[in-house]
Design an enzyme around this catalytic site. Structure first.
Site, mmCIF file in Angstrom:
data_model
loop_
_atom_site.group_PDB
_atom_site.id
_atom_site.type_symbol
_atom_site.label_atom_id
_atom_site.label_comp_id
_atom_site.label_asym_id
_atom_site.label_seq_id
_atom_site.Cartn_x
_atom_site.Cartn_y
_atom_site.Cartn_z
ATOM 1 N N GLU A 17 -27.122 13.200 -37.585
ATOM 2 C CA GLU A 17 -27.359 12.276 -36.488
ATOM 3 C C GLU A 17 -26.320 12.454 -35.385
ATOM 4 O O GLU A 17 -25.175 12.840 -35.650
ATOM 5 C CB GLU A 17 -27.313 10.825 -36.988
ATOM 6 N N LYS A 19 -23.404 11.896 -32.978
ATOM 7 C CA LYS A 19 -22.193 11.070 -32.947
ATOM 8 C C LYS A 19 -21.842 10.846 -31.479
ATOM 9 O O LYS A 19 -21.398 11.758 -30.792
ATOM 10 C CB LYS A 19 -21.031 11.744 -33.674
ATOM 11 N N ARG A 24 -18.382 1.381 -31.648
ATOM 12 C CA ARG A 24 -19.201 0.950 -32.772
ATOM 13 C C ARG A 24 -19.309 -0.573 -32.783
ATOM 14 O O ARG A 24 -18.307 -1.280 -32.677
ATOM 15 C CB ARG A 24 -18.576 1.444 -34.075
ATOM 16 N N ARG A 184 -16.897 5.249 -45.171
ATOM 17 C CA ARG A 184 -17.980 6.217 -45.215
ATOM 18 C C ARG A 184 -17.836 7.150 -46.406
ATOM 19 O O ARG A 184 -18.792 7.714 -46.880
ATOM 20 C CB ARG A 184 -18.006 7.014 -43.907
ATOM 21 N N LYS A 190 -18.356 13.743 -40.675
ATOM 22 C CA LYS A 190 -18.413 14.103 -39.262
ATOM 23 C C LYS A 190 -18.392 15.621 -39.100
ATOM 24 O O LYS A 190 -17.662 16.315 -39.798
ATOM 25 C CB LYS A 190 -17.231 13.496 -38.510
#
Length: 354
Positions: A17, A19, A24, A184, A190
């Site tokens: 997805e 970034k 956030r 996470r 990432k």
């Protein structure tokens, strides 16, 4: 690397997805209203009154807890802006003025609950499906763009697409992972570029197309398609879209300057995978600046020179205000020069790392 991440997540299909370069948010929608929390769970509702309206209108569930990235946008072009622009929204006073100057968009990336049903123990693939069912996709709201694949090359290409759209890279997620508050761990990884540097040189490019504007730019052109000159092929491959840096006077002047060069079809000397609303025969050269040059799966300038099936593009391009009347289109920055500038970026980063 994408290959290492897929191996780390079990050599299976994953979700890659965008970034985004934003802030956030954890969003709590209740019957009595919407509350916004920062990453540290500070209440920041007062900073984003427009987000409250976006959530109320475009999240179908009456009650829900979602997570999203809020990003500053150029309302006239739809382009995402750097994180520094968004930080103008983080103020105690003048919020209404900041909201007008720095509008935002929401990219939703997770769902914790909906209509009083807890989804935190559901695998991410199911949470994402529910997210897509409750978030309405509009110009200002959407589930974050995603790709499901087990192919590292597809992920690398998707990352180039993300960077070309103003993102930092990708977040690769285990579709079987459950939600873990504030962590996470290994289920979200990432994937960023190995370099990032500031581009200090200006780049002279040729306008070869235009896209109709919206918002304040309705009725005129909102963004332009730019090309470099390839002196080996004697053509003009696209390298960027641009919509930032133009004054109101520029927005009125440019259509007049370009009128005589309009073409109903793509000019034979232009190479582009994008199809603008209006094509132009190469003539008008403008001076631009950008944060950096990146790999691009979209623009053909320098295609295959750095990486197979990838060209080069400008990230966060901006018009300096200078029209290069002194230059013919063939005097624009060449593809070879752009490739050299890209390679110099890498050398600068290597020196800093040392």
């Amino acid at each position: 690397s994408a290959k290492a991440i897929i191996a780390k997540l079990g050599n299976k299909v994953v979700a890659a997805e965008y970034k985004l370069d934003g802030e956030r948010l954890q969003i709590h929608k209740r019957k009595e209203g919407v509350t916004l929390f920062s990453r540290r769970l500070e209440v920041i509702t007062h900073n984003y009154p427009d987000v409250l309206e976006l959530v109320a209108k475009n999240v179908a569930s009456g009650e829900a807890i979602l997570e999203a990235e809020v990003v500053a946008i150029n309302e006239d072009t739809g382009e995402y802006l750097p994180f520094q622009e968004l930080m103008h929204r983080r103020r105690k006073y003048g919020v209404a003025e900041a909201m007008k100057q720095y509008p935002v968009a929401l990219n939703f990336f997770d769902l914790l609950s909906a209509d009083r049903k807890d989804y935190t123990n559901f695998p991410y693939g199911e949470r994402r499906a529910k997210l897509e069912s409750v978030v309405k996709e509009t110009e200002r709201t959407r589930p974050v763009p995603a790709l499901r694949t087990a192919d590292p090359e597809e992920i690398e290409k998707f990352m180039e697409d993300a960077i070309a759209n103003g993102c930092e890279g990708l977040v690769v997620k285990d579709l079987d992972g459950v939600y873990r508050a504030g962590a996470r761990e290994f289920s979200w990884v990432k994937l960023k570029r190995e370099y990032r540097s500031e581009l200090t040189d200006t780049i002279d490019l040729v306008i070869v197309g235009a896209f109709h504007g919206r918002g304040r730019r309705a009725g005129t052109y909102g963004t332009y398609l730019l090309a470099a000159y390839d002196d080996k092929k004697a053509n003009f491959p696209s390298v960027s879209k641009i919509g930032t840096g133009f004054t109101d006077e520029d927005l009125q002047k440019f259509p007049r300057l370009l009128k005589k060069y309009e073409s109903r079809v793509k000019p034979p000397s232009v190479e582009s995978n994008l199809v603008p609303d209006v094509w132009f025969r190469p003539h008008l050269v403008i001076e631009t600046i950008a944060s950096e040059i990146t790999l691009s799966p979209i623009h053909p300038a320098g295609m295959g020179r750095i990486r197979k099936e990838s060209g080069l593009a400008l990230r966060f391009p901006k018009f300096t205000g200078k029209i290069r009347d002194d230059k013919k289109p063939e005097d624009a920055t060449t593809v070879d020069e752009i490739v050299e500038m890209y390679n110099l970026q890498l050398k600068k980063v290597e020196r800093v790392a040392q």
